[in-house]
Scaffold this motif. Structure first.
Motif: not given
Ligand code: CTP
Length: 207
Positions: A190-192, A197-199, A204-207
């Motif tokens: 789950k940690v990996a 998922i975070g990456s 997706l946030r960085n345009d």
């Protein structure tokens, strides 16, 4: 349009690639995400007898129609939809039907022989290798092939010793060096999965 993110998930048979792929798919179900299996691209063997299909080496890179898969990936990356072939493991060949896959912001590609191929590697933005011990993998494979692929114990064991294991050692294990991320114990890690998922969220946030 922002270029879609193409994530490759590879590893040996029974390593838990599908579980990792599904976990990522689920995490982004409210975004635009699609999943493609390298298995869809096993070559059409409809012209061969059933015996010939049984004796094919399905763990060698030549078993796959990689040209078609690369063409399809490039289409999705351009924003075009594709029609993927569907593979029938009980008949050892392609089905007649195809399935429409729409372009998406996140494309998850899962399969045993992704990183061994330079052209596939070049297309991947994130290369994940699911690393699971061989004893666990063969047990999972045995259960899965008997339940879902209509195989006998003898056929799974013989195929594993004759083909699956030697091809794993020749092509899959050495391809680990091309991975960006190696996940021990696949789907249960789950940690990996949370880190990945975070990456993806950050991408997706960085345009
Ligand atoms: N295969 C087979 N018969 C065919 C075609 C493929 O037995 N007609 C086997 C190959 O021997 C290969 C395996 O299918 O080793 C690839 O699928 P696998 O990686 O085992 O399944 P996934 O569900 O994609 O992976 P995981 O178990 O890691 O989730």
């Amino acid at each position: 349009m922002k270029k879609p993110l193409l994530i490759g998930i590879t590893g040996g048979t029974g390593s838990g690639k599908t579980t990792v792929a599904k976990a990522l798919h689920e995490a982004f179900k409210n975004n635009s995400v699609t999943m493609i299996m390298q298995d869809y691209y096993y070559k059409d063997q409809g012209h061969l007898s059933f015996e010939e299909r049984l004796s094919t080496n399905y763990d060698h890179p030549n078993a796959f129609d990689t040209e078609l898969m690369i063409e399809h990936l490039k289409s999705l990356l351009k924003g075009d939809s594709i029609r993927v072939p569907i593979y029938d493991f009980t008949m050892y060949t392609r089905k007649k039907e195809t399935v429409l896959i729409e372009p998406a912001d996140i494309i998850i590609l899962e399969g045993i022989l992704l990183l061994e191929n330079e052209k596939i590697r070049e297309l991947l933005d994130m290369k994940i290798y699911v690393d699971t011990d061989a004893d666990i993998r063969i047990l999972r494979r045995l259960m899965r092939d008997m339940k879902e692929r209509g195989r006998s114990v003898d056929s799974v064991v013989n195929q594993y010793l004759d083909v699956v294991r030697p091809m794993h050692l020749q092509f899959i294990e050495p391809s680990k060096k091309y991975a960006d991320i190696i996940i021990p114990e696949g789907g249960k890690n789950k940690v990996a999965i949370d880190i990945i998922i975070g990456s993806i969220k950050q991408y997706l946030r960085n345009d």
